[in-house]
Motif scaffolding. Structure first.
Motif, PDB file in Angstrom:
ATOM      1  N   ASP A  92      34.700 119.294  62.599  1.00 58.23           N
ATOM      2  CA  ASP A  92      33.529 120.179  62.648  1.00 58.23           C
ATOM      3  C   ASP A  92      33.282 120.622  64.090  1.00 58.23           C
ATOM      4  O   ASP A  92      33.610 119.912  65.032  1.00 58.23           O
ATOM      5  CB  ASP A  92      32.266 119.452  62.165  1.00 58.23           C
ATOM      6  CG  ASP A  92      32.293 119.170  60.674  1.00 58.23           C
ATOM      7  OD1 ASP A  92      33.242 119.609  59.999  1.00 58.23           O
ATOM      8  OD2 ASP A  92      31.354 118.500  60.196  1.00 58.23           O
ATOM      9  N   ASP A  94      30.271 120.961  65.422  1.00 58.22           N
ATOM     10  CA  ASP A  94      28.843 120.728  65.693  1.00 58.22           C
ATOM     11  C   ASP A  94      28.611 119.388  66.403  1.00 58.22           C
ATOM     12  O   ASP A  94      27.475 118.913  66.463  1.00 58.22           O
ATOM     13  CB  ASP A  94      28.037 120.786  64.383  1.00 58.22           C
ATOM     14  CG  ASP A  94      28.539 119.789  63.352  1.00 58.22           C
ATOM     15  OD1 ASP A  94      29.452 118.991  63.669  1.00 58.22           O
ATOM     16  OD2 ASP A  94      28.013 119.802  62.223  1.00 58.22           O
ATOM     17  N   SER A  96      29.239 116.507  65.389  1.00 57.98           N
ATOM     18  CA  SER A  96      29.124 115.346  64.514  1.00 57.98           C
ATOM     19  C   SER A  96      30.395 114.516  64.650  1.00 57.98           C
ATOM     20  O   SER A  96      30.379 113.297  64.508  1.00 57.98           O
ATOM     21  CB  SER A  96      28.951 115.784  63.057  1.00 57.98           C
ATOM     22  OG  SER A  96      27.662 116.291  62.863  1.00 57.98           O
ATOM     23  N   ARG A 208      24.075 116.763  64.054  1.00 59.88           N
ATOM     24  CA  ARG A 208      24.138 117.861  65.023  1.00 59.88           C
ATOM     25  C   ARG A 208      22.818 118.009  65.769  1.00 59.88           C
ATOM     26  O   ARG A 208      21.746 117.790  65.221  1.00 59.88           O
ATOM     27  CB  ARG A 208      24.518 119.164  64.332  1.00 59.88           C
ATOM     28  CG  ARG A 208      23.490 119.708  63.386  1.00 59.88           C
ATOM     29  CD  ARG A 208      23.654 121.208  63.177  1.00 59.88           C
ATOM     30  NE  ARG A 208      24.729 121.642  62.335  1.00 59.88           N
ATOM     31  CZ  ARG A 208      25.628 122.551  62.693  1.00 59.88           C
ATOM     32  NH1 ARG A 208      25.590 123.084  63.904  1.00 59.88           N
ATOM     33  NH2 ARG A 208      26.571 122.931  61.858  1.00 59.88           N
TER      34      ARG A 208
HETATM   35 MG   LIG Z   1      28.005 119.126  60.331  1.00 58.63          MG
END
Ligand SMILES: [Mg+2]
Ligand SMILES: Nc1nc2c(ncn2[C@@H]2O[C@H](COP(=O)(O)OP(=O)(O)OP(=O)(O)O)[C@@H](O)[C@H]2O)c(=O)[nH]1
Length: 234
Positions: A92, A94, A96, A208
């Motif tokens: 991802d 973001d 994470s 996030r």
């Molecule tokens: Mg995410």
């Protein structure tokens, strides 16, 4: 082994530049990042092009419309394989997934695993800053998946993964149609069914801090009906 990190983006303008900077620190000579952008309205695609101009290791795949994570990843996998990647990663954009964990995923694949999963639910793994509802959905998803599919995987819905080239080549990518969490479950299920070895390594998943989640009720509902179907249809 040459790795390509597939990085799907939808409105990640405020995360992408920092992500590319951090990936530059952990990637090795020859490794690449493929940003897969579905025409984000916030201009992430144009930003990705600019970053690709600045960094030799960055490529961008532009797609005309938002079709969900599953479609974006399949398109990215095809491009990565065509470009000669020996390892193909999902991650991802973001934060994470911690870019600093990438080398451990790659190491496990190079040590022989056909698919490596970054796992929140093996010893040493976990989540940070996630509310009760998100924790319950995630744990419930693992439980539900185990109930139907008996995969022996602690964290089947995660999206921080490393495939060996031959693993993706063993799958019929066109047959994998889910868009959300079910995509993660189905890819791992099919890898196991192909007789290949899946290994989980611990990661800490951090909620996030910038941008908005694309998780939706539709994504959860899709997994609810698709998981039993996978068992029936194989
Ligand atoms: Mg995410
Ligand atoms: N190309 C593309 N990327 C997507 C799409 N949906 C989500 N993404 C990206 O996929 C990654 C994961 O999406 P998130 O919005 O974090 O969704 P999530 O991880 O399922 O949900 P959270 O756990 O709440 O963050 C992010 O980098 C998104 O920008 C999509 O339809 N197309």
């Amino acid at each position: 082994m040459r790795a390509t990190v597939c990085l799907p983006t939808y409105n990640e303008r405020d995360n992408l530049p920092r992500m590319i900077t951090q990936l530059a620190r952990v990637l090795r000579e020859g490794d690449r990042v493929l940003v897969i952008d579905d025409s984000s309205p916030d201009g992430t695609g144009e930003l990705a092009d600019r970053l690709a101009g600045e960094h030799e290791f960055v490529d961008v795949l532009h797609r005309p419309s938002k079709e969900g994570l599953g479609r974006a990843y399949i398109a990215g996998f095809r491009r990565a394989l065509a470009d000669g990647a020996e390892l193909v990663l999902e991650m991802d954009c973001d934060f994470s997934h911690d870019p600093a964990d990438l080398p451990r995923l790659i190491e496990a694949a190079e040590a022989g695993a056909d698919l490596v999963l970054g796992s929140r639910y093996v010893p040493g793994g976990g989540t940070r800053n996630w509310g009760l509802v998100r924790r319950l959905i995630s744990r419930g998803g693992s439980f539900y998946t185990a109930l139907f599919l008996h995969m022996g995987i602690k964290d089947p819905t995660g999206g921080f993964k490393c495939f060996r080239r031959r693993t993706l080549e063993a799958l019929d990518l066109d047959a994998i149609t889910p868009r959300g969490y079910a995509f993660q479950i189905e890819t791992t299920y099919r890898v196991q069914r192909a007789g290949l070895r899946v290994v989980e390594i611990p990661i800490t998943f951090v909620d996030r801090e910038v941008g908005t989640s694309k998780m939706s009720r539709a994504v959860v509902l899709e997994a609810i009906w698709r998981v039993p179907l996978l068992r029936v249809r194989g």
